[in-house]
Each structure stands twice: as structure tokens, then as C-alpha cells.
Design a protein around this motif. Structure first.
Motif, short mmCIF file in Angstrom:
data_model
loop_
_atom_site.label_atom_id
_atom_site.label_comp_id
_atom_site.label_asym_id
_atom_site.label_seq_id
_atom_site.Cartn_x
_atom_site.Cartn_y
_atom_site.Cartn_z
N LEU A 98 -44.94 3.59 48.62
CA LEU A 98 -45.61 2.33 48.30
C LEU A 98 -46.43 1.79 49.46
CD1 LEU A 98 -42.83 0.50 46.27
CD2 LEU A 98 -45.05 1.23 45.43
N LEU A 99 -46.11 2.19 50.67
CA LEU A 99 -46.86 1.68 51.83
C LEU A 99 -48.11 2.49 52.14
CD1 LEU A 99 -44.18 0.57 54.44
CD2 LEU A 99 -45.60 -0.83 52.99
N LEU A 100 -48.11 3.74 51.80
CA LEU A 100 -49.27 4.58 52.12
C LEU A 100 -50.35 4.40 51.05
CD1 LEU A 100 -47.32 7.77 53.22
CD2 LEU A 100 -48.36 6.03 54.68
N PRO A 101 -51.57 4.03 51.46
CA PRO A 101 -52.63 3.73 50.48
C PRO A 101 -52.91 4.83 49.46
CG PRO A 101 -53.29 2.99 52.65
CD PRO A 101 -52.00 3.75 52.84
N PRO A 102 -52.95 6.11 49.83
CA PRO A 102 -53.25 7.12 48.80
C PRO A 102 -52.19 7.19 47.70
CG PRO A 102 -53.55 8.05 50.99
CD PRO A 102 -52.90 6.72 51.17
N THR A 103 -50.93 7.10 48.09
CA THR A 103 -49.87 7.19 47.08
C THR A 103 -49.63 5.85 46.39
OG1 THR A 103 -48.21 6.81 48.80
CG2 THR A 103 -48.69 9.10 48.20
N ARG A 104 -50.02 4.76 47.03
CA ARG A 104 -49.86 3.43 46.42
C ARG A 104 -50.68 3.32 45.14
NH1 ARG A 104 -52.31 -0.64 50.04
NH2 ARG A 104 -50.90 0.29 51.54
N ARG A 105 -51.80 4.00 45.09
CA ARG A 105 -52.67 3.96 43.90
C ARG A 105 -51.96 4.44 42.65
NH1 ARG A 105 -56.51 6.83 47.11
NH2 ARG A 105 -57.36 5.33 48.54
N MET A 106 -50.99 5.33 42.82
CA MET A 106 -50.24 5.83 41.66
C MET A 106 -49.34 4.75 41.07
SD MET A 106 -49.04 9.64 42.93
CE MET A 106 -47.68 8.95 43.81
N PHE A 107 -48.84 3.85 41.90
CA PHE A 107 -47.87 2.85 41.46
C PHE A 107 -48.51 1.57 40.95
CE2 PHE A 107 -45.42 5.49 44.36
CZ PHE A 107 -44.27 5.69 43.62
N LYS A 108 -49.73 1.27 41.38
CA LYS A 108 -50.36 0.01 40.98
C LYS A 108 -50.52 -0.15 39.48
CE LYS A 108 -53.71 -0.02 44.11
NZ LYS A 108 -54.85 -0.48 44.91
N PRO A 109 -50.92 0.88 38.72
CA PRO A 109 -50.99 0.69 37.26
C PRO A 109 -49.64 0.33 36.65
CG PRO A 109 -52.20 2.66 37.89
CD PRO A 109 -51.47 2.18 39.11
N PHE A 110 -48.57 0.91 37.16
CA PHE A 110 -47.24 0.59 36.66
C PHE A 110 -46.92 -0.88 36.89
CE2 PHE A 110 -42.79 -0.09 37.88
CZ PHE A 110 -42.19 0.11 36.65
N PHE A 111 -47.16 -1.39 38.11
CA PHE A 111 -46.89 -2.79 38.40
C PHE A 111 -47.78 -3.71 37.57
CE2 PHE A 111 -45.11 -1.28 42.56
CZ PHE A 111 -43.82 -1.75 42.33
N PHE A 112 -49.03 -3.30 37.37
CA PHE A 112 -49.94 -4.11 36.56
C PHE A 112 -49.43 -4.25 35.13
CE2 PHE A 112 -53.66 -4.58 33.80
CZ PHE A 112 -54.18 -5.76 34.32
N ARG A 113 -49.01 -3.11 34.53
CA ARG A 113 -48.46 -3.16 33.17
C ARG A 113 -47.18 -3.98 33.12
NH1 ARG A 113 -49.79 2.31 33.33
NH2 ARG A 113 -47.59 2.85 33.60
N LEU A 114 -46.35 -3.87 34.14
CA LEU A 114 -45.10 -4.62 34.19
C LEU A 114 -45.38 -6.12 34.21
CD1 LEU A 114 -41.98 -4.46 34.52
CD2 LEU A 114 -42.39 -4.56 36.99
N PHE A 115 -46.29 -6.56 35.07
CA PHE A 115 -46.61 -7.99 35.13
C PHE A 115 -47.28 -8.47 33.86
CE2 PHE A 115 -46.27 -7.81 39.87
CZ PHE A 115 -45.20 -8.70 39.92
N LYS A 116 -48.15 -7.65 33.31
CA LYS A 116 -48.81 -8.02 32.06
C LYS A 116 -47.78 -8.22 30.96
CE LYS A 116 -52.69 -6.71 29.20
NZ LYS A 116 -53.73 -5.72 28.94
N ARG A 117 -46.78 -7.34 30.88
CA ARG A 117 -45.71 -7.46 29.89
C ARG A 117 -44.90 -8.74 30.13
NH1 ARG A 117 -42.16 -2.90 30.61
NH2 ARG A 117 -44.04 -1.72 30.22
N TRP A 118 -44.58 -9.03 31.39
CA TRP A 118 -43.82 -10.24 31.71
C TRP A 118 -44.60 -11.49 31.33
CZ3 TRP A 118 -41.89 -8.94 37.33
CH2 TRP A 118 -40.81 -8.06 37.24
N ILE A 119 -45.91 -11.49 31.59
CA ILE A 119 -46.74 -12.65 31.26
C ILE A 119 -46.81 -12.82 29.74
CG2 ILE A 119 -49.10 -13.54 31.31
CD1 ILE A 119 -49.30 -12.28 34.14
N ASN A 120 -47.02 -11.73 29.01
CA ASN A 120 -47.11 -11.80 27.55
C ASN A 120 -45.80 -12.27 26.92
OD1 ASN A 120 -49.78 -11.00 27.57
ND2 ASN A 120 -49.29 -8.84 27.25
N LYS A 121 -44.67 -11.90 27.51
CA LYS A 121 -43.38 -12.33 26.98
C LYS A 121 -43.04 -13.76 27.38
CE LYS A 121 -40.86 -7.99 26.56
NZ LYS A 121 -39.69 -7.23 27.05
N GLY A 122 -43.78 -14.31 28.32
CA GLY A 122 -43.50 -15.67 28.78
C GLY A 122 -42.48 -15.73 29.91
#
Length: 128
Positions: A98-122
Motif C-alpha cells: 500500500l505504501l509503494l506507488p506502483p503497487t498502490r494503484r492496484m488497491f485504489k479501485p478496491f477502496f474506491f468501490r468500498l467507500f462508494k458502497r458505504w456512501i450508498n448504504k448510508g
């Protein structure tokens, strides 16, 4: 929620098993020194990456852009730093990823979907 409970059981069990195996393979003192070294290295890396991300967010805001990418980077850096401060080899591995920029790019879509789901659920409320 079930996955979180499962992770809270499996991750510590894996960590303990790997620490015991490492202690048997390389010895107690090298294992402890390795854990301390990854913690110190992780704190340094998290600080360096965090400062860089803050500067990127400031640049984005100066140009009138939303710092969405920088916020996601900051979240990954925060989680990675916390994982690196947690003793164990499994959490250290994920923390470094998660700290190294090249590998961090793999995890960002997952976190984005997770937050989007949390926001949609309230579960998360955004005030403007």
C-alpha cells in the motif's frame, strides 16, 4: 461483517504461525530485529509518501481541481502505515504494497468501490 470477523481470526493466527516459524528458522533475536526494522522503515516510508501526497493535494487545489486521487493515495498510505506498525509478516507485506506507488494503484479501485458502497448504504455521510 462476516468477512471482518473472519479476518480478525485468520490474520492473527497466520501472524503467530509465521512468527513462530521465523523464530525457529532464523532465531528469536533476528526475528524481533526484523519486526522492529520493518516498523521503522514503514514509518519513514509512510511519512515520506504522506508529505508527497499532501503536496500533490495542495497543487490540485491550487489549480481548482478536486484532490480525489491524492485523497485515495492518502487513505492507502494511512492504512499501509498502520499495517506496517502492526507486528507480523503478513500485515507488513500488505503495508508495503500500500505504501509503494506502483503497487498502490492496484488497491485504489478496491477502496474506491468500498467507500462508494458505504456512501450508498448510508454508512458514511458527506457534509458539504
Amino acid at each position: 461483517m462476516r468477512y471482518m470477523l473472519l479476518l480478525l481470526i485468520i490474520i492473527p493466527a497466520l501472524e503467530i504461525g509465521l512468527l513462530v516459524l521465523s523464530g525457529q528458522a532464523i532465531g528469536l533475536v533476528p526475528t524481533v530485529l526484523l519486526i522492529i526494522t520493518t516498523g521503522i522503515l514503514g514509518a519513514y516510508l509512510a511519512k515520506k509518501q504522506g508529505i508527497e501526497t499532501i503536496r500533490k493535494a495542495q497543487r490540485d487545489m491550487q489549480y481548482g481541481q478536486m484532490p480525489g486521487e491524492a485523497i485515495m493515495d492518502g487513505l492507502c498510505i494511512l492504512v499501509g502505515g498502520i499495517l506496517l506498525l502492526t507486528p507480523g509478516f503478513v500485515t507488513d507485506s500488505f503495508g508495503f504494497l500500500l505504501l509503494l506507488p506502483p503497487t498502490r494503484r492496484m488497491f485504489k479501485p478496491f477502496f474506491f468501490r468500498l467507500f462508494k458502497r458505504w456512501i450508498n448504504k448510508g454508512n458514511v455521510i458527506i457534509y458539504r
